[in-house]
Design a protein around this motif. Structure first.
Motif, PDB file in Angstrom:
ATOM      1  N   HIS A  41       0.572  -1.580   0.223  1.00 27.06           N
ATOM      2  CA  HIS A  41       0.147  -0.149   0.738  1.00 27.06           C
ATOM      3  C   HIS A  41       1.018   1.156  -0.186  1.00 27.06           C
ATOM      4  O   HIS A  41       0.818   2.576  -0.240  1.00 27.06           O
ATOM      5  CB  HIS A  41      -0.730  -0.403   1.350  1.00 27.06           C
ATOM      6  N   LEU A  42       2.055   1.128   1.197  1.00 28.09           N
ATOM      7  CA  LEU A  42       2.949   2.425   0.439  1.00 28.09           C
ATOM      8  C   LEU A  42       3.322   2.820  -1.025  1.00 28.09           C
ATOM      9  O   LEU A  42       3.617   3.298  -0.638  1.00 28.09           O
ATOM     10  CB  LEU A  42       3.946   2.027   2.134  1.00 28.09           C
ATOM     11  N   VAL A  43       3.819   1.284  -0.749  1.00 29.15           N
ATOM     12  CA  VAL A  43       5.274   1.933  -2.441  1.00 29.15           C
ATOM     13  C   VAL A  43       3.518   1.946  -3.644  1.00 29.15           C
ATOM     14  O   VAL A  43       4.389   3.140  -4.482  1.00 29.15           O
ATOM     15  CB  VAL A  43       5.827   0.447  -2.783  1.00 29.15           C
ATOM     16  N   VAL A  44       1.908   1.626  -3.085  1.00 27.62           N
ATOM     17  CA  VAL A  44       0.947   1.979  -4.242  1.00 27.62           C
ATOM     18  C   VAL A  44       1.054   3.662  -4.044  1.00 27.62           C
ATOM     19  O   VAL A  44       1.723   4.456  -5.325  1.00 27.62           O
ATOM     20  CB  VAL A  44      -0.143   1.560  -3.789  1.00 27.62           C
ATOM     21  N   GLN A  45       0.873   4.146  -3.244  1.00 25.87           N
ATOM     22  CA  GLN A  45       1.159   6.174  -3.143  1.00 25.87           C
ATOM     23  C   GLN A  45       2.190   6.227  -3.117  1.00 25.87           C
ATOM     24  O   GLN A  45       1.757   8.307  -4.045  1.00 25.87           O
ATOM     25  CB  GLN A  45       0.690   5.963  -1.234  1.00 25.87           C
ATOM     26  N   SER A  46       3.206   5.954  -3.367  1.00 25.90           N
ATOM     27  CA  SER A  46       4.483   6.849  -3.315  1.00 25.90           C
ATOM     28  C   SER A  46       4.806   6.562  -4.922  1.00 25.90           C
ATOM     29  O   SER A  46       4.868   7.520  -5.280  1.00 25.90           O
ATOM     30  CB  SER A  46       5.938   6.177  -2.622  1.00 25.90           C
ATOM     31  N   ALA A  47       4.227   5.333  -5.390  1.00 28.04           N
ATOM     32  CA  ALA A  47       4.447   5.162  -6.851  1.00 28.04           C
ATOM     33  C   ALA A  47       3.609   6.742  -7.568  1.00 28.04           C
ATOM     34  O   ALA A  47       3.995   7.602  -7.907  1.00 28.04           O
ATOM     35  CB  ALA A  47       4.255   4.301  -6.888  1.00 28.04           C
ATOM     36  N   ARG A  48       1.875   6.504  -6.755  1.00 28.27           N
ATOM     37  CA  ARG A  48       1.534   7.914  -7.556  1.00 28.27           C
ATOM     38  C   ARG A  48       1.788   9.538  -7.260  1.00 28.27           C
ATOM     39  O   ARG A  48       1.770   9.588  -8.073  1.00 28.27           O
ATOM     40  CB  ARG A  48      -0.402   7.991  -6.723  1.00 28.27           C
ATOM     41  N   SER A  49       2.943   9.319  -6.070  1.00 24.75           N
ATOM     42  CA  SER A  49       3.120  10.912  -6.280  1.00 24.75           C
ATOM     43  C   SER A  49       4.024  11.454  -7.222  1.00 24.75           C
ATOM     44  O   SER A  49       4.306  11.727  -7.493  1.00 24.75           O
ATOM     45  CB  SER A  49       3.887  10.816  -4.315  1.00 24.75           C
ATOM     46  N   ILE A  50       5.067  10.446  -7.457  1.00 21.33           N
ATOM     47  CA  ILE A  50       6.712  10.472  -8.253  1.00 21.33           C
ATOM     48  C   ILE A  50       5.834  10.391  -9.373  1.00 21.33           C
ATOM     49  O   ILE A  50       5.947  10.962 -10.517  1.00 21.33           O
ATOM     50  CB  ILE A  50       7.092   9.172  -8.350  1.00 21.33           C
ATOM     51  N   GLU A  51       4.433   9.881 -10.514  1.00 19.56           N
ATOM     52  CA  GLU A  51       3.407  10.154 -11.005  1.00 19.56           C
ATOM     53  C   GLU A  51       3.560  11.108 -11.538  1.00 19.56           C
ATOM     54  O   GLU A  51       3.761  11.656 -12.139  1.00 19.56           O
ATOM     55  CB  GLU A  51       2.639   8.954 -11.186  1.00 19.56           C
ATOM     56  N   ASN A  52       2.438  12.086 -10.299  1.00 21.20           N
ATOM     57  CA  ASN A  52       1.887  13.238 -10.668  1.00 21.20           C
ATOM     58  C   ASN A  52       3.398  14.184 -10.404  1.00 21.20           C
ATOM     59  O   ASN A  52       2.990  15.563 -11.496  1.00 21.20           O
ATOM     60  CB  ASN A  52       1.319  13.485  -9.026  1.00 21.20           C
ATOM     61  N   ALA A  53       4.348  14.376 -10.245  1.00 20.54           N
ATOM     62  CA  ALA A  53       6.236  15.031 -10.320  1.00 20.54           C
ATOM     63  C   ALA A  53       6.083  14.873 -11.712  1.00 20.54           C
ATOM     64  O   ALA A  53       6.514  15.235 -12.058  1.00 20.54           O
ATOM     65  CB  ALA A  53       7.135  14.113  -8.951  1.00 20.54           C
ATOM     66  N   LEU A  54       5.748  13.884 -12.520  1.00 20.24           N
ATOM     67  CA  LEU A  54       6.519  13.552 -13.749  1.00 20.24           C
ATOM     68  C   LEU A  54       6.052  14.208 -14.493  1.00 20.24           C
ATOM     69  O   LEU A  54       6.065  15.192 -15.100  1.00 20.24           O
ATOM     70  CB  LEU A  54       6.113  11.971 -13.854  1.00 20.24           C
ATOM     71  N   ILE A  55       4.373  14.557 -14.510  1.00 19.09           N
ATOM     72  CA  ILE A  55       3.736  15.075 -14.973  1.00 19.09           C
ATOM     73  C   ILE A  55       3.732  16.543 -15.092  1.00 19.09           C
ATOM     74  O   ILE A  55       3.279  17.562 -16.054  1.00 19.09           O
ATOM     75  CB  ILE A  55       1.713  14.962 -14.993  1.00 19.09           C
ATOM     76  N   GLN A  56       3.848  17.254 -13.793  1.00 23.87           N
ATOM     77  CA  GLN A  56       4.158  18.026 -12.991  1.00 23.87           C
ATOM     78  C   GLN A  56       5.073  19.332 -13.917  1.00 23.87           C
ATOM     79  O   GLN A  56       5.508  20.149 -14.140  1.00 23.87           O
ATOM     80  CB  GLN A  56       3.969  18.459 -11.964  1.00 23.87           C
ATOM     81  N   SER A  57       6.291  18.052 -13.772  1.00 26.67           N
ATOM     82  CA  SER A  57       7.202  18.369 -14.675  1.00 26.67           C
ATOM     83  C   SER A  57       7.309  18.480 -16.368  1.00 26.67           C
ATOM     84  O   SER A  57       8.417  19.148 -16.692  1.00 26.67           O
ATOM     85  CB  SER A  57       8.845  17.897 -14.041  1.00 26.67           C
ATOM     86  N   ARG A  58       6.821  18.153 -16.693  1.00 25.12           N
ATOM     87  CA  ARG A  58       6.638  18.588 -18.619  1.00 25.12           C
ATOM     88  C   ARG A  58       5.831  19.170 -18.830  1.00 25.12           C
ATOM     89  O   ARG A  58       5.354  19.856 -17.916  1.00 25.12           O
ATOM     90  CB  ARG A  58       5.663  17.297 -18.784  1.00 25.12           C
ATOM     91  N   PRO A  59       6.739  19.748 -19.447  1.00 24.65           N
ATOM     92  CA  PRO A  59       6.421  21.545 -20.370  1.00 24.65           C
ATOM     93  C   PRO A  59       4.813  21.865 -20.081  1.00 24.65           C
ATOM     94  O   PRO A  59       3.744  20.605 -21.176  1.00 24.65           O
ATOM     95  CB  PRO A  59       6.924  21.563 -21.369  1.00 24.65           C
ATOM     96  N   HIS A  60       4.345  22.095 -20.324  1.00 18.55           N
ATOM     97  CA  HIS A  60       2.863  22.807 -20.392  1.00 18.55           C
ATOM     98  C   HIS A  60       2.890  24.341 -20.330  1.00 18.55           C
ATOM     99  O   HIS A  60       3.614  24.809 -19.596  1.00 18.55           O
ATOM    100  CB  HIS A  60       1.508  21.985 -19.715  1.00 18.55           C
ATOM    101  N   ASP A  61       1.379  24.648 -20.494  1.00 19.12           N
ATOM    102  CA  ASP A  61       0.299  25.784 -19.726  1.00 19.12           C
ATOM    103  C   ASP A  61      -0.946  25.628 -18.972  1.00 19.12           C
ATOM    104  O   ASP A  61      -0.454  26.864 -18.142  1.00 19.12           O
ATOM    105  CB  ASP A  61      -0.421  26.144 -21.669  1.00 19.12           C
ATOM    106  N   LEU A  62      -1.371  24.563 -18.983  1.00 17.64           N
ATOM    107  CA  LEU A  62      -2.539  24.899 -18.022  1.00 17.64           C
ATOM    108  C   LEU A  62      -2.650  23.388 -17.708  1.00 17.64           C
ATOM    109  O   LEU A  62      -2.130  22.415 -18.110  1.00 17.64           O
ATOM    110  CB  LEU A  62      -3.843  24.813 -18.449  1.00 17.64           C
ATOM    111  N   LEU A  63      -2.220  22.752 -16.093  1.00 22.44           N
ATOM    112  CA  LEU A  63      -2.787  21.868 -15.298  1.00 22.44           C
ATOM    113  C   LEU A  63      -4.280  21.761 -14.654  1.00 22.44           C
ATOM    114  O   LEU A  63      -4.378  22.629 -14.130  1.00 22.44           O
ATOM    115  CB  LEU A  63      -1.677  21.095 -14.272  1.00 22.44           C
ATOM    116  N   ILE A  64      -4.935  20.214 -15.270  1.00 29.51           N
ATOM    117  CA  ILE A  64      -6.183  20.240 -14.821  1.00 29.51           C
ATOM    118  C   ILE A  64      -5.757  18.986 -13.652  1.00 29.51           C
ATOM    119  O   ILE A  64      -5.782  18.134 -13.971  1.00 29.51           O
ATOM    120  CB  ILE A  64      -6.978  20.007 -16.093  1.00 29.51           C
TER     121      ILE A  64
END
Length: 380
Positions: free
Chosen positions: A200-223
């Motif tokens: 359960h802990l590793v799944v939650q942590s993986a989710r945090s990394i996935e979200n950090a990856l998408i926020q690091s990608r160039p974009h103009d709007l995050l929804i």
């Protein structure tokens, strides 16, 4: 069919030993003896490739040239994951478990935690560049997570090679903004007490990394997206990033589950207008209007008729400190009436048709009279 019942630690190890004898030595298959069917599938793949449980494991490290290429290719992943790994290392410091990050091929690209370098078994698997794929070291949480693309827990003798029976590990795959597997996160202990709750802990942590990856990608709007019964501002949010023209540049797994138009694979050919039944400009306008104050959530309709709450954020605001203090959701703005959404869509269609009402009506599948009525008779 055997039924797996709750067991003591000793009974659990005996059960694993029975499964190893049945499958690996006698060539039998006993459904239910192993806790998870994917373990036997992995064992069978190892046997089919010519591996034998009694063989030594080499834990090969990439050549210097291949290691440099791997580090360059996974720089973004490592940077996005590092804050999460540091928190993980602190959280599990007293459990004799540590964290391992690999790329999509199972090669270690970062580690964190209380790693006892005096223990060769721990040192071998935590070297940057060591290949921990199933092809190299047999059945492990790393190889299983990358093959099955689902979270896993693996204890001692459930590993294929006898030499790996000291390890216990939880693993979860990591998916990048394009929907493809970008690597995996692993929590491993050596001669440690079995702790399946670490999955359960590793799944939650993986989710945090996935979200950090998408926020690091160039974009103009995050929804940020979620259902109305859930708070916005958590790692459980769906995240969709857009370029200035409304084309989707990335999405996390949660968003792909909420919005059917976001399929696995590259989202580059998906436009925001295919996700939500409203003009994408409304999302940019909402983000700009909130830029000077507290962000406001809004309701957005899906083409299925369902509605999500959305929080559109201009680039640079998604990760601003102090947001979502107390983890409370931003106050939702009043729901946009369906009539207003439909009117906005009609106006957009007319604009795209350069004022040709007949063409716009045909594109929308409605009558010309309906277009005139909704727009107050102002269109040509």
């Amino acid at each position: 069919m055997l039924t797996v019942l709750p067991t003591s630690s000793e009974q659990r190890l005996q059960q694993i030993a029975q499964a190893r004898q049945a499958v690996l030595r006698d060539g039998q298959s006993l459904p239910g003896l192993l806790a998870e069917s994917w373990i036997e599938r992995s064992w069978q793949r190892c046997l089919a490739s010519g591996k034998r449980p009694e063989q030594e494991v080499s834990f090969d490290v990439l050549s210097p040239q291949a290691l440099r290429r791997t580090e360059e290719a996974n720089h973004v992943l490592v940077q996005a994951a590092r804050p999460v790994l540091e928190k993980l290392g602190a959280a599990i410091a007293s459990t004799r478990y540590f964290a391992i990050l690999t790329n999509a091929q199972g090669v270690v690209v970062d580690v964190n935690g209380a790693i006892d370098r005096r223990d060769r078994r721990a040192d071998l698997i935590t070297r940057i560049g060591v290949d921990l794929s199933e092809q190299s070291v047999g059945t492990t949480a790393i190889g299983a997570a990358l093959t099955e693309l689902q979270p896993v827990w693996l204890h001692r003798g459930e590993h294929f090679f006898n030499a790996n029976s000291a390890y216990s590990c939880a693993g979860a795959p990591l998916f990048g903004p394009d929907g493809r597997c970008a690597g995996m996160l692993d929590l491993t202990g050596v001669d440690a007490v079995e702790r399946p709750e670490l999955k359960h802990l590793v799944v939650q942590s993986a989710r945090s990394i996935e979200n950090a990856l998408i926020q690091s990608r160039p974009h103009d709007l995050l929804i940020r997206l979620n259902w109305s019964s859930h708070s916005l501002g958590e790692d459980s949010d769906g995240l969709v990033s857009l370029d200035p023209d409304g084309w989707v540049s990335g999405a996390n797994p949660a968003a792909r589950q909420m919005v059917p138009a976001l399929q696995a694979g590259s989202p580059a050919a998906v436009h925001c207008s295919e996700l939500f039944a409203l003009p994408y400009e409304m999302l940019f306008d909402a983000a700009r209007s909130d830029a000077a104050g507290s962000p406001q959530a809004m309701e957005v309709p899906l083409w299925s008729g369902l509605r999500l709450q959305a929080l559109p954020l201009l680039r640079g605001r998604a990760a601003a400190p102090g947001w979502f203090s107390g983890r409370a959701s931003p106050a939702p703005a009043p729901a946009l009436p369906l009539k207003d959404v439909e009117t906005a869509l009609i106006r957009k269609a007319v604009n795209e048709a350069r004022g040709n009402v007949m063409k716009a009506a045909r594109a929308l599948g409605i009558s010309r009279a309906t277009v005139y009525r909704r727009l107050g008779g102002k269109s040509k």
